[in-house]
Design a protein around this motif. Sequence first.
Motif, short mmCIF file in Angstrom:
data_model
loop_
_atom_site.label_atom_id
_atom_site.label_comp_id
_atom_site.label_asym_id
_atom_site.label_seq_id
_atom_site.Cartn_x
_atom_site.Cartn_y
_atom_site.Cartn_z
N LEU A 74 1.12 11.43 -8.07
CA LEU A 74 0.51 10.82 -9.25
C LEU A 74 1.18 9.47 -9.49
CD1 LEU A 74 0.60 13.94 -11.61
CD2 LEU A 74 -1.31 13.19 -10.16
N ILE A 75 0.38 8.41 -9.52
CA ILE A 75 0.90 7.06 -9.73
C ILE A 75 0.27 6.49 -10.99
CG2 ILE A 75 1.14 4.75 -8.76
CD1 ILE A 75 1.02 5.98 -5.98
N ASP A 109 0.86 -1.18 0.00
CA ASP A 109 0.00 0.00 0.00
C ASP A 109 0.90 1.23 0.00
OD1 ASP A 109 -2.24 -1.56 0.10
OD2 ASP A 109 -3.01 -0.73 1.98
N ILE A 110 0.63 2.15 -0.90
CA ILE A 110 1.31 3.44 -0.94
C ILE A 110 0.35 4.48 -0.39
CG2 ILE A 110 2.43 5.17 -2.38
CD1 ILE A 110 3.98 2.54 -2.24
N ILE A 111 0.80 5.22 0.62
CA ILE A 111 -0.06 6.17 1.33
C ILE A 111 0.53 7.57 1.24
CG2 ILE A 111 -1.18 6.68 3.54
CD1 ILE A 111 0.48 3.47 3.66
N VAL A 121 -8.15 -1.09 -9.84
CA VAL A 121 -7.46 -0.30 -8.81
C VAL A 121 -8.24 -0.39 -7.51
CG1 VAL A 121 -6.70 2.03 -8.19
CG2 VAL A 121 -6.56 1.27 -10.56
N HIS A 122 -7.49 -0.48 -6.40
CA HIS A 122 -8.08 -0.46 -5.06
C HIS A 122 -7.49 0.71 -4.28
CE1 HIS A 122 -8.86 -4.64 -6.33
NE2 HIS A 122 -9.91 -4.56 -5.54
N CYS A 123 -8.35 1.64 -3.91
CA CYS A 123 -7.93 2.83 -3.15
C CYS A 123 -8.84 3.00 -1.94
CB CYS A 123 -7.99 4.08 -4.01
SG CYS A 123 -6.75 4.20 -5.31
N ASP A 124 -8.31 2.78 -0.75
CA ASP A 124 -9.04 3.06 0.49
C ASP A 124 -10.43 2.43 0.50
OD1 ASP A 124 -6.94 4.73 1.64
OD2 ASP A 124 -7.47 6.17 0.09
N GLY A 125 -10.50 1.15 0.15
CA GLY A 125 -11.76 0.43 0.21
C GLY A 125 -12.63 0.54 -1.02
N ILE A 180 -0.87 -1.69 -4.48
CA ILE A 180 -0.11 -2.11 -5.66
C ILE A 180 0.12 -3.61 -5.56
CG2 ILE A 180 2.03 -1.83 -6.96
CD1 ILE A 180 0.35 0.69 -7.00
N TYR A 181 -0.38 -4.34 -6.56
CA TYR A 181 -0.28 -5.80 -6.56
C TYR A 181 0.96 -6.25 -7.34
CZ TYR A 181 -5.05 -5.69 -4.83
OH TYR A 181 -6.17 -5.46 -4.06
#
Length: 225
Positions: free
Chosen positions: A120-121, A110-112, A139-143, A164-165
Amino acid sequence: MKRSEINQAIRQMEALIKEHGFEIPPFCSWTPEEWKEKGAEYQEIRDNMLGWDITDYGLGDFDKVGFALITIRNGNLKNPKYTKTYAEKLLMIKEGQHSPMHFHWNKMEDIINRGGGTVLIKVYNSTENEELADTDVTVHCDGREFTVPAGTQIELHPGESITIYPYMYHDFDVKPGTGDVLLGEVSMCNDDENDNRFYENVGRFPAIEEDEPPYRLLCNEYPKA
């Protein structure tokens, strides 16, 4: 990189950390002289490469391509003595700086955004032969789960994160005008020597030109106990 550039980057990151009220472990503040007095009781720091890590990816232009980071905790897949299965990092990416496209074969992370500007990723799936796929990326961001076209830049504002998988290509930039960013990383064990697949041919640890004494030692420079 010149040692003076490394020293400057560390001081800049220390200031950014202080600005955002993040506390770091004591070993991050030890001087080279203090390290000479540290015995075998601190072997975990040496073996698992905890501490400072400044890289220009061997390209010689840190202000444009580079990363400053601290590995706060880490396991070690090569040494059964260390049973920790996770890692944590703190990173600084400066406005105008870029970190190259890469993925990890094994590590999920997880990048926080811990504070500062907007990071920007850019994300891509990998093809079977490790090229950039043109398929949509989940994409999975904060649930929240959502799908974006290949090459989309995900914006993370302070407090936001992305998962990030493995085999998920990603790079880092800062949204212009928003300022330097303090990032956190929470992940599976980190192995920089064997688990980074850069899309372009870049280095990981820089060759250092010693133009002044080191302010802090990097994680691959500690004296033996």
